[in-house]
Design a protein around this motif. Structure first.
Motif, mmCIF file in Angstrom:
data_model
loop_
_atom_site.group_PDB
_atom_site.id
_atom_site.type_symbol
_atom_site.label_atom_id
_atom_site.label_comp_id
_atom_site.label_asym_id
_atom_site.label_seq_id
_atom_site.Cartn_x
_atom_site.Cartn_y
_atom_site.Cartn_z
ATOM 1 N N MET B 237 0.842 -1.196 0.000
ATOM 2 C CA MET B 237 0.000 0.000 0.000
ATOM 3 C C MET B 237 0.885 1.257 0.000
ATOM 4 O O MET B 237 0.604 2.214 -0.724
ATOM 5 N N SER B 238 1.950 1.225 0.765
ATOM 6 C CA SER B 238 2.855 2.376 0.802
ATOM 7 C C SER B 238 3.442 2.644 -0.577
ATOM 8 O O SER B 238 3.535 3.795 -1.007
ATOM 9 N N ALA B 239 3.842 1.576 -1.266
ATOM 10 C CA ALA B 239 4.393 1.759 -2.605
ATOM 11 C C ALA B 239 3.355 2.407 -3.522
ATOM 12 O O ALA B 239 3.667 3.343 -4.268
ATOM 13 N N ALA B 240 2.117 1.938 -3.419
ATOM 14 C CA ALA B 240 1.062 2.498 -4.268
ATOM 15 C C ALA B 240 0.789 3.960 -3.913
ATOM 16 O O ALA B 240 0.547 4.787 -4.790
ATOM 17 N N ILE B 241 0.834 4.270 -2.603
ATOM 18 C CA ILE B 241 0.614 5.662 -2.181
ATOM 19 C C ILE B 241 1.692 6.563 -2.774
ATOM 20 O O ILE B 241 1.397 7.627 -3.332
#
Lengths: 289, 270
Positions: B237-241
């Motif tokens: 999720m962090s990568a996508a954010i």
């Protein structure tokens, strides 16, 4: 007459009028029609006219009032903090002697461009009581705070709004500061007034119309708060962070009661319209000065 | 000496603000290179960076959602410019509709999405447009078209009338003068309005969540989806954010200079 209708002015306006009527006018009318019916997606073959009954029922609907109250509390907390911080930062970034002020300006403005769902998820991670860096650091100095517990959750959401939207407030106020005439400030400085006195007696009074307009613009925007609630609390714990926009989403799209959701949405329009009228007059007042 | 102290305290305050703004980006970026185990030890700074999160994100539906978001944004902005620019010109030059129409444009932009979502959903459902990028595009037009129009009014107000008058003396019609003289003059304004509109479309979750499906999901819906089913995949999720943040932060550097003038929408100056 016919010739007049073909005036360039009307030809240039025709597309926007057409598009706005199709995508906003018609849906608004349709939505009003829906609000007068018992319109459920689960019983779409059996839509019944019930007149204003749904509006009357809202007065007795505790969840609706909780959501309204939460939204107003959220808006007031968030916008107040944003005004104070935004004004302070705007004054600092406006001073010609402040070093690197264009650099600070550019970086400090970035939060307002980021999608609110990402902001919500970032803070959900950072404030999480096990994984979060902030509670862990606070624990090192002996402070235990449950950011998303029943007492604090709404306030925490307001703080997230402050992180994201103080820059916007700062931007509007900076624009206002830049538009002020410089003579009164020079005169005060020649008379030896301190920075605080100048801000309090000259800047603040002259900025009043801009401050009012900025506050209303932020309030209008904050009324739509949805993403932080969706990303973090989903209205909980209990109903402590259920905001009106989230409540309408839930009634309409999780319970499929479209009629009730539309009626709530229409009451929201009244509040928003009131704020828009205020904003319009404050802008016009400023212009006529 | 007192002056120096004052300047230093100003810098100190701004520096604190800078850290408050930058830290969430930094911490999320860090999480995107952490394993699930490292994420569970937030105070432990010694971890071996991993690219697994990024690899998985790039192989998931996220790139398709990026494409959808870009497509919706471009369509929305293109339609808004074509429809909005002539209207903004008419409002500014001919005072068309007077203050009333400016008020309607402003009110339209301020309308909460909750008001329009029910009818738009039902209409898209009936037209069988749900789960197509058209449904999201149309819903985004409801706030981006008024915004871009409002935005451009301020820029048109700044164009000196003599420019068009000169062109018309030279034999242009007013429409030609608009296309060939006025539009090129406000090119920076058009660019800023387009970029700002694109960012707003890129950021929307509310409409996109309800009007898209498997095929038309946009990026905000994608990242919102990370924590519902399989538990939270924090690293991914962090990568996508980070992926959603980077383009808009870059865009913001180009827009901010023009933002104030545009938001005034001819109201403050006009």
């Amino acid at each position: 007459m016919i010739r007049k209708l073909f005036h360039l002015k009307y030809r240039m306006l025709f597309p926007i009028v057409l598009v706005l009527v199709l995508i906003m006018g018609y849906p608004l009318v349709f939505s009003f029609w829906v609000s007068l019916h018992d319109y459920r997606l689960t019983a779409i073959e059996n839509v019944q006219w019930i007149g204003l009954k749904q509006y009357a029922m809202l007065f007795k609907n505790a969840s609706y009032w909780t959501a309204m109250r939460n939204t107003i509390v959220f808006v007031v907390m968030a916008v107040t903090l944003e005004l104070i911080l935004g004004f302070g930062l705007a004054v600092l970034l406006h001073r010609p002697t402040t070093l690197f002020r264009h650099f600070f300006r550019a970086i400090l403005l970035t939060p307002m461009f980021i999608t609110p769902i990402a902001v919500g998820l970032m803070f959900r991670y950072m404030l999480n009581s096990q994984l979060g860096i902030i509670p862990n650091l606070l624990r090192l100095i002996g402070i235990q705070i449950d950011w998303f517990g029943p007492q604090l959750a709404l306030f925490s959401l307001a703080l997230i709004d402050v992180w994201q939207w103080t820059p916007f407030m700062m931007l509007l106020l900076l624009a206002g500061l830049e538009a002020l005439p410089s003579e009164p400030f020079e005169a005060a400085r020649v008379d030896g007034a301190s920075s605080w006195r100048i801000i309090w007696h000259i800047t603040l009074p002259m900025m009043r119309p801009i401050i009012i307009a900025s506050v209303i613009i932020r309030m209008l925007d904050a009324f739509r708060v949805y993403e932080y609630v969706y990303a973090i609390t989903r209205g909980g714990p209990g109903e402590s962070t259920e905001t009106i926009q989230y409540h309408i989403y839930r009634v309409g799209f999780l319970y499929f009661r479209m009629g009730e959701a539309s009626a709530m949405a229409y009451t929201l329009i009244v509040v928003i319209l009131f704020l828009v009228v205020l904003l319009f007059y404050s802008l016009r007042w400023e212009r006529e000065k | 000496m007192r002056r120096l102290g004052q300047e230093l305290s100003v810098l100190f305050i701004l520096f604190i603000a800078l850290i408050v703004v930058l830290f969430p980006y930094f911490w999320t970026l860090l999480a995107s290179f952490k394993t699930e185990a490292a994420i569970n030890r937030p105070l432990d700074w010694n971890f071996d960076p991993t690219f697994a999160n990024w690899e998985r994100v790039l192989r998931s539906d996220i790139p398709m959602q990026v494409r959808n978001s870009i497509l919706v944004g471009l369509l929305t902005v293109a339609i808004s410019l074509v429809v909005g620019a002539p209207a903004a010109y008419a409002f500014s030059r001919f005072r068309a509709g007077g203050d009333a129409i400016r008020f309607i444009i402003l009110a339209a932009q301020m309308l909460p999405p909750a008001v329009l979502i029910v009818p738009l959903f039902l209409i898209m459902y009936k037209l069988r447009l749900l789960d197509t990028i058209w449904a999201v595009t149309i819903s985004h037009l409801t706030f981006i078209l008024p915004l871009i129009t409002w935005f451009l009014i301020g820029f048109f107000e700044d164009v000196p009338r003599e420019l068009e008058e000169q062109a018309m003396v030279d034999g242009c019609t007013q429409w030609q003068a608009f296309c060939r003289i006025v539009l090129p003059v406000i090119r920076p304004g058009l660019g800023a309005a387009a970029l700002f509109g694109f960012v707003l479309s890129w950021n929307d979750l509310f409409y996109a969540l309800l009007l898209t499906g498997k095929h038309s999901r946009t990026l905000p819906v994608g990242i919102a989806g990370f924590w519902t089913f399989r538990g939270i995949e924090m690293g991914q999720m962090s990568a996508a954010i980070i992926l959603t943040i980077i383009p808009v932060v870059i865009a913001s550097f180009f827009v901010q200079k023009y933002l104030v003038r545009g938001l005034g929408g001819g109201a403050i100056k006009g």
